[in-house]
Write an enzyme that holds these catalytic residues in place. Structure first.
Site, PDB file in Angstrom:
ATOM      1  N   VAL A 101       1.025  -1.342  -0.077  1.00  0.00           N
ATOM      2  CA  VAL A 101       0.069  -0.110   0.092  1.00  0.00           C
ATOM      3  C   VAL A 101       1.012   1.024   0.027  1.00  0.00           C
ATOM      4  CG1 VAL A 101      -1.614   1.314   1.359  1.00  0.00           C
ATOM      5  CG2 VAL A 101      -1.793  -1.253   1.189  1.00  0.00           C
ATOM      6  N   ARG A 107      -2.322   2.421   7.083  1.00  0.00           N
ATOM      7  CA  ARG A 107      -3.075   2.503   8.295  1.00  0.00           C
ATOM      8  C   ARG A 107      -4.190   2.960   8.273  1.00  0.00           C
ATOM      9  NH1 ARG A 107       1.094   0.072   7.624  1.00  0.00           N
ATOM     10  NH2 ARG A 107       2.942  -0.097   8.998  1.00  0.00           N
ATOM     11  N   ARG A 108      -5.090   2.494   7.038  1.00  0.00           N
ATOM     12  CA  ARG A 108      -6.609   2.943   6.875  1.00  0.00           C
ATOM     13  C   ARG A 108      -7.309   1.770   6.798  1.00  0.00           C
ATOM     14  NH1 ARG A 108      -3.665   7.368   4.653  1.00  0.00           N
ATOM     15  NH2 ARG A 108      -4.416   9.212   5.388  1.00  0.00           N
ATOM     16  N   GLY A 109      -6.713   0.578   6.755  1.00  0.00           N
ATOM     17  CA  GLY A 109      -7.539  -0.445   6.615  1.00  0.00           C
ATOM     18  C   GLY A 109      -7.450  -1.221   5.214  1.00  0.00           C
ATOM     19  N   LEU A 111      -4.868  -2.958   3.248  1.00  0.00           N
ATOM     20  CA  LEU A 111      -4.366  -4.036   3.229  1.00  0.00           C
ATOM     21  C   LEU A 111      -5.653  -5.014   3.853  1.00  0.00           C
ATOM     22  CD1 LEU A 111      -2.155  -6.041   3.014  1.00  0.00           C
ATOM     23  CD2 LEU A 111      -1.488  -5.692   5.260  1.00  0.00           C
ATOM     24  N   THR A 112      -5.871  -4.989   4.967  1.00  0.00           N
ATOM     25  CA  THR A 112      -7.075  -5.608   5.510  1.00  0.00           C
ATOM     26  C   THR A 112      -8.195  -6.073   4.639  1.00  0.00           C
ATOM     27  OG1 THR A 112      -6.679  -4.700   7.573  1.00  0.00           O
ATOM     28  CG2 THR A 112      -8.745  -5.853   7.672  1.00  0.00           C
ATOM     29  N   SER A 135       7.498  -9.764   4.252  1.00  0.00           N
ATOM     30  CA  SER A 135       8.644  -8.592   4.507  1.00  0.00           C
ATOM     31  C   SER A 135       8.580  -8.218   6.084  1.00  0.00           C
ATOM     32  CB  SER A 135       8.077  -7.168   3.761  1.00  0.00           C
ATOM     33  OG  SER A 135       7.155  -6.513   4.338  1.00  0.00           O
ATOM     34  N   GLU A 136       7.604  -8.227   6.844  1.00  0.00           N
ATOM     35  CA  GLU A 136       7.852  -8.165   8.311  1.00  0.00           C
ATOM     36  C   GLU A 136       7.009  -9.210   8.849  1.00  0.00           C
ATOM     37  OE1 GLU A 136       8.524  -3.989   9.713  1.00  0.00           O
ATOM     38  OE2 GLU A 136       7.273  -3.517   8.142  1.00  0.00           O
ATOM     39  N   TYR A 140       0.940 -10.754   8.990  1.00  0.00           N
ATOM     40  CA  TYR A 140       0.042 -11.753   8.289  1.00  0.00           C
ATOM     41  C   TYR A 140      -0.417 -12.462   9.324  1.00  0.00           C
ATOM     42  CZ  TYR A 140       1.810 -10.011   3.992  1.00  0.00           C
ATOM     43  OH  TYR A 140       2.029  -9.134   2.935  1.00  0.00           O
ATOM     44  N   PHE A 428       9.336 -15.339  -3.271  1.00  0.00           N
ATOM     45  CA  PHE A 428       8.647 -15.263  -4.562  1.00  0.00           C
ATOM     46  C   PHE A 428       7.621 -14.207  -4.488  1.00  0.00           C
ATOM     47  CE2 PHE A 428       6.395 -18.248  -1.275  1.00  0.00           C
ATOM     48  CZ  PHE A 428       5.405 -17.723  -1.169  1.00  0.00           C
TER      49      PHE A 428
HETATM   50  C1  LIG Z   1       2.239  -3.830   5.057  1.00  0.00           C
HETATM   51  C2  LIG Z   1       1.410  -2.866   4.472  1.00  0.00           C
HETATM   52  C3  LIG Z   1       0.934  -3.450   3.321  1.00  0.00           C
HETATM   53  C4  LIG Z   1       0.269  -2.660   5.213  1.00  0.00           C
HETATM   54  O1  LIG Z   1      -0.699  -1.975   4.702  1.00  0.00           O
HETATM   55  P1  LIG Z   1      -1.989  -0.985   5.312  1.00  0.00           P
HETATM   56  O2  LIG Z   1      -3.028  -0.714   4.315  1.00  0.00           O
HETATM   57  O3  LIG Z   1      -1.255   0.011   6.113  1.00  0.00           O
HETATM   58  O4  LIG Z   1      -2.477  -2.161   6.436  1.00  0.00           O
HETATM   59  P2  LIG Z   1      -3.967  -1.902   7.280  1.00  0.00           P
HETATM   60  O5  LIG Z   1      -4.248  -0.660   7.511  1.00  0.00           O
HETATM   61  O6  LIG Z   1      -4.825  -2.720   6.752  1.00  0.00           O
HETATM   62  O7  LIG Z   1      -3.204  -2.701   8.857  1.00  0.00           O
HETATM   63  C5  LIG Z   1      -3.851  -3.651   9.519  1.00  0.00           C
HETATM   64  C6  LIG Z   1      -3.366  -3.928  10.763  1.00  0.00           C
HETATM   65  O8  LIG Z   1      -1.862  -4.236  10.638  1.00  0.00           O
HETATM   66  C7  LIG Z   1      -1.314  -3.396  11.114  1.00  0.00           C
HETATM   67  N1  LIG Z   1       0.142  -3.275  10.287  1.00  0.00           N
HETATM   68  C8  LIG Z   1       0.065  -3.764   8.986  1.00  0.00           C
HETATM   69  N2  LIG Z   1       1.428  -3.497   8.519  1.00  0.00           N
HETATM   70  C9  LIG Z   1       2.007  -3.350   9.669  1.00  0.00           C
HETATM   71  C10 LIG Z   1       3.628  -2.850   9.341  1.00  0.00           C
HETATM   72  N3  LIG Z   1       4.288  -3.184   8.560  1.00  0.00           N
HETATM   73  N4  LIG Z   1       3.872  -2.634  10.835  1.00  0.00           N
HETATM   74  C11 LIG Z   1       3.207  -2.619  11.804  1.00  0.00           C
HETATM   75  N5  LIG Z   1       1.913  -2.635  11.634  1.00  0.00           N
HETATM   76  C12 LIG Z   1       1.338  -3.018  10.609  1.00  0.00           C
HETATM   77  C13 LIG Z   1      -1.868  -2.044  11.293  1.00  0.00           C
HETATM   78  O9  LIG Z   1      -1.256  -1.282  12.345  1.00  0.00           O
HETATM   79  C14 LIG Z   1      -3.255  -2.616  11.583  1.00  0.00           C
HETATM   80  O10 LIG Z   1      -3.258  -2.597  12.904  1.00  0.00           O
HETATM   81  P3  LIG Z   1      -4.856  -2.382  13.377  1.00  0.00           P
HETATM   82  O11 LIG Z   1      -5.813  -3.156  12.597  1.00  0.00           O
HETATM   83  O12 LIG Z   1      -4.499  -2.763  15.123  1.00  0.00           O
HETATM   84  O13 LIG Z   1      -4.810  -0.959  13.359  1.00  0.00           O
HETATM   85  C15 LIG Z   1       2.132  -1.566   4.127  1.00  0.00           C
HETATM   86  O14 LIG Z   1       2.413  -0.972   5.266  1.00  0.00           O
HETATM   87  C16 LIG Z   1       3.107  -1.557   3.092  1.00  0.00           C
HETATM   88  O15 LIG Z   1       2.730  -1.367   1.785  1.00  0.00           O
HETATM   89  N6  LIG Z   1       4.520  -2.011   3.466  1.00  0.00           N
HETATM   90  C17 LIG Z   1       5.699  -1.825   2.653  1.00  0.00           C
HETATM   91  C18 LIG Z   1       5.466  -2.891   1.821  1.00  0.00           C
HETATM   92  C19 LIG Z   1       5.424  -4.539   2.451  1.00  0.00           C
HETATM   93  O16 LIG Z   1       6.067  -4.406   3.243  1.00  0.00           O
HETATM   94  N7  LIG Z   1       4.612  -5.307   2.025  1.00  0.00           N
HETATM   95  C20 LIG Z   1       4.419  -6.638   2.533  1.00  0.00           C
HETATM   96  C21 LIG Z   1       5.138  -7.394   1.457  1.00  0.00           C
HETATM   97  S1  LIG Z   1       5.076  -9.201   2.115  1.00  0.00           S
END
Ligand SMILES: CC(C)(COP(=O)(O)OP(=O)(O)OC[C@H]1O[C@@H](n2cnc3c(N)ncnc32)[C@H](O)[C@@H]1OP(=O)(O)O)[C@@H](O)C(=O)NCCC(=O)NCCS
Length: 428
Positions: A101, A107-109, A111-112, A135-136, A140, A428
């Site tokens: 994202v 952090r607006r939901g 990904l969820t 990635s972290e 998941y 992958f």
């Molecule tokens: C990881 C990522 C996709 C999360 O997207 P997002 O739209 O911000 O996620 P959401 O808002 O749906 O978060 C859902 C919950 O997970 C938590 N969360 C998600 N990603 C997180 C992260 N990287 N670190 C800490 N908390 C995270 C949020 O705080 C939230 O918690 P809550 O429900 O208690 O408020 C985004 O941070 C991103 O693009 N990161 C860089 C690329 C990456 O790492 N991608 C994953 C590849 S495997």
């Protein structure tokens, strides 16, 4: 086709900004935008070559985009995988990938919503499980993905990489040209994959555009990819993919090359040993590093000084049980017996409730039941034990799985235990 629309306004105070986001599969002509979105989420820039390669491997129908008006702000994709599970058996799986994202919309939901939508889609496609590499590690598990394998990095000085026992040299080694490599490597890979839970089948296109892809940005500052094979009686039995790290120097006249092994595997312990002995024999190398070894790397049992591997352990792939019945019936079991699970799944309600797993002759019959549960668990923990990487007893150390009947953890572990360490050698 808009497959889901959400107004973030009013969902929760944390996400209340009135932004309207729609989710849909991307069109073919939006694919570049899709790849640019995922690379921007990782603060990188896609090359033309990467744009083309990504397109060849990902089915656009499985490329989900989140849009804010016309702007693509989030993406999530999945490959069609066939994964080895205990038995060994094979199961269709979604290989979840390119999830991101944009920083402006986090952090607006978003990904969820993408995860929920994607899980429904995976279920509709009839894939019993999904797998991913994270990635972290904090992202998941909330979506039901459990850590299912361990992976280790090793980093050893070449002059300390001696084997415990000497054996006579056998077979022969060859370096392979790119155009001839796939058939030879696949002959080894397919046999290792067929025996190893956690590995997925590779198509020709996958070899070409992923495993052997060797463009400059893909090298991360290293040298070109080399492909070495060990053959016994004319058949390839082990191979290594490696590159030098390009930090070579002659400090005080002594060569300081570092070799990065991307993948090394053999069809038997002897073959695995032979390919590593080849790597340890590469001159002008001071250290050898590999990042995606199995949690307990085979070298640990072979070397004279296993501590010198400097093993560093981390979470490997994650497994999401998408459909309990078909997933648990797809693998086999070493012991007969039965156990009733009460399962809690926040995203996929069809998994919720009590399931009786009845194993006879190594195969399970899995049905809904009204019997009292032996084990109460989140779907996440079932994903963690599925490939045999973890036991129920280990998962009960966390707070989302516990036994409701004394002795149930041990009973379940006797049924689910496996004798092959799961491993996924590739990102992958
Ligand atoms: C990881 C990522 C996709 C999360 O997207 P997002 O739209 O911000 O996620 P959401 O808002 O749906 O978060 C859902 C919950 O997970 C938590 N969360 C998600 N990603 C997180 C992260 N990287 N670190 C800490 N908390 C995270 C949020 O705080 C939230 O918690 P809550 O429900 O208690 O408020 C985004 O941070 C991103 O693009 N990161 C860089 C690329 C990456 O790492 N991608 C994953 C590849 S495997």
């Amino acid at each position: 086709l808009v497959v889901g629309q959400m107004t973030l306004s009013g969902q929760s105070s944390a996400y209340d900004d009135g932004m309207e986001i729609s989710l849909r599969a991307v069109q073919r002509d939006e694919f570049k935008q899709f790849i640019n979105t995922i690379t921007a989420a990782f603060a990188e820039e896609a090359t033309d070559e990467e744009l083309e390669h990504g397109f060849k491997l990902l089915d656009p129908n499985r490329a989900l985009a989140a849009l804010d008006g016309d702007s693509m702000v989030g993406v999530a994709g999945a490959f069609d995988f066939v994964v080895t599970v205990p038995g060994p058996n094979k199961v269709r799986a979604a290989g979840v990938t390119v999830v991101g994202v944009l920083p402006s919309h986090r952090r607006r939901g978003i990904l969820t919503r993408m995860m929920e939508h994607q899980l429904e889609d995976i279920h509709t496609r009839g894939e019993p499980i999904a797998i991913l590499g994270a990635s972290e590690s904090n992202i998941y598990q909330r979506f039901g993905y459990g850590i299912a394998t361990l992976q280790s990095s090793i980093d050893i000085e070449r002059d300390r990489a001696g084997f415990r026992t000497a054996i006579p040299a056998s077979g022969r080694f060859r370096l392979l040209d790119t155009d001839k490599a796939i058939d030879v490597l696949a002959d080894v890979y397919d046999r290792v994959c067929a025996q190893t839970p956690g590995m997925y089948e590779r198509t020709r296109a996958w070899w070409e555009h992923h495993s052997l892809h060797d463009s400059e940005p893909h090298r991360h500052g290293g040298g070109p990819l080399f492909r070495a094979v060990w053959e016994l009686d004319g058949r390839p039995e082990a191979y290594a993919l490696y590159r030098d790290r390009r930090d070579f120097d002659w400090r005080h006249g002594v060569p300081t090359g570092h070799l990065h092994v991307l993948e090394a595997m053999g069809t038997s312990p002897l073959a695995t040993r032979e390919i590593w002995s080849f790597i340890f024999g590469i001159d002008l190398t001071e250290r050898i590093r590999a990042d995606r070894e199995a949690g307990l790397p085979p070298l640990m049992f072979m070397l004279d000084e296993p501590r010198r591997l400097r093993i560093s352990l981390s979470d490997g792939i994650y497994v999401r049980i998408v459909d309990i019945k078909s997933a648990l019936e797809a693998r086999s079991y070493l012991a007969d017996g039965s156990v009733v699970f009460e399962v809690n799944d926040a995203q996929l309600p069809h998994n919720n409730g009590r399931w009786k797993v009845d194993v006879s002759g190594g195969r399970a019959t899995v049905e809904k039941t009204s019997s009292e549960p032996d084990i109460i668990t989140a779907i996440t923990d079932l994903g963690s034990v599925y490939l045999g990487g973890f036991t129920f007893a280990q998962m009960s150390i966390g707070d989302s799985l516990h036994e409701a009947v004394p002795g149930a953890l041990r009973r379940a572990d006797q049924i689910f235990r496996t004798d092959v360490q799961p491993w996924c050698p590739e990102e992958f």
